[in-house]
Design a protein around this motif. Structure first.
Motif, PDB file in Angstrom:
ATOM      1  N   SER A  84       6.297 145.075  65.224  1.00 52.23           N
ATOM      2  CA  SER A  84       6.752 144.686  63.730  1.00 52.23           C
ATOM      3  C   SER A  84       7.394 143.479  64.225  1.00 52.23           C
ATOM      4  O   SER A  84       7.557 143.411  62.917  1.00 52.23           O
ATOM      5  N   CYS A  85       7.056 142.732  65.080  1.00 53.44           N
ATOM      6  CA  CYS A  85       6.849 141.179  64.837  1.00 53.44           C
ATOM      7  C   CYS A  85       4.802 140.684  65.204  1.00 53.44           C
ATOM      8  O   CYS A  85       4.783 141.077  66.008  1.00 53.44           O
ATOM      9  N   CYS A 108      10.071 142.022  61.247  1.00 57.37           N
ATOM     10  CA  CYS A 108       9.448 142.549  60.237  1.00 57.37           C
ATOM     11  C   CYS A 108      10.685 143.525  60.420  1.00 57.37           C
ATOM     12  O   CYS A 108      10.356 145.186  59.302  1.00 57.37           O
ATOM     13  N   GLY A 109      11.110 143.793  61.476  1.00 57.37           N
ATOM     14  CA  GLY A 109      11.552 145.244  61.492  1.00 57.37           C
ATOM     15  C   GLY A 109      12.792 144.928  61.178  1.00 57.37           C
ATOM     16  O   GLY A 109      14.234 145.493  61.247  1.00 57.37           O
ATOM     17  N   GLY A 154       7.297 147.603  60.803  1.00 56.87           N
ATOM     18  CA  GLY A 154       8.105 148.168  60.719  1.00 56.87           C
ATOM     19  C   GLY A 154       8.835 149.112  60.587  1.00 56.87           C
ATOM     20  O   GLY A 154      10.394 149.327  61.095  1.00 56.87           O
TER      21      GLY A 154
END
Length: 229
Positions: A84-85, A108-109, A154
């Protein structure tokens, strides 16, 4: 910002600066400086802090002010398996942001909404020459797709966390119910053991009384026989 201005300047995947705020310390009358954990209305440690670059996902007008959904960008390297990154160092380098020269990642989480009053245009510095801040920097093409893919992970990660939390809550509830049942069974077992002990004691008493009664009957019959003779 008016609605038309907000949505005109803050379009999806534009790069902006967000003032998230800073954790505060609390000064005691004793002179000690402590954390502000007892003051939840203030900015808390663990939240996304300070002024930082972010990626706009959506801008909406809400009454007096607007809300902007953003993805924060951090210079703290995430764990290697966190999909999610996504690293955005090379994505933002061409824009010449003067305050963001280090390696950095889009987290993005940690998507969240912030007030439009917290949004600023990043300062630009090309070749040592400062340019007026603007909202013209925007991610496109493969850079945009990379962020979109990370956003999917995410959202999935958050869904997995929520599912796991629900499973844990259900398991805890089941454990409590099983503990109650175990306590009830233990009480029943203890009661049964007491009843068994009482029954055993009465059985022994009855057995002794029966043997005494039989002995007396025999002695009585023997006495009658002797007297008849």
């Amino acid at each position: 910002m008016q609605k038309q201005i907000l949505q005109a300047f803050l379009r999806p995947f534009h790069l902006v600066e967000v003032e998230y705020g800073h954790p505060m310390s609390i000064g005691k009358v004793t002179g000690e400086v402590k954390s502000n954990k007892r003051y939840p209305e203030s900015f808390q440690l663990g939240s996304m802090p300070k002024r930082r670059l972010a990626i706009v996902l959506k801008a909406t007008q809400r009454k007096a002010t607007g809300l902007v959904q953003v993805v924060p960008i951090s210079s703290v390297q995430p764990s290697g398996h966190d999909q999610s990154c996504v690293e955005v160092t090379d994505m933002i380098a061409p824009f010449g942001f003067s305050s963001y020269k280090k390696q950095c990642w889009a987290i993005c989480g940690m998507v969240e909404h912030v007030s439009a009053t917290r949004i600023f245009a990043p300062e630009i510095d090309f070749g040592g020459r400062k340019h007026p801040p603007s909202f013209k920097a925007v991610l496109k093409g493969e850079d945009k797709k990379s962020i979109q893919r990370a956003l999917v992970h995410g959202v999935e990660a958050q869904a997995v966390v929520e599912e796991k939390n629900d499973q844990i809550a259900l398991r805890d509830k089941q454990i409590i119910e099983l503990q109650k049942q175990l306590e009830q069974l233990q009480m029943q077992l203890k009661t049964a053991e007491i009843h068994e002990a009482i029954a055993r004691e009465y059985s022994e008493i009855l057995e002794d009384n029966f043997e005494d009664a039989v002995a007396r009957r025999i002695m009585s019959e023997m006495a009658c026989s002797v007297s008849d003779a």
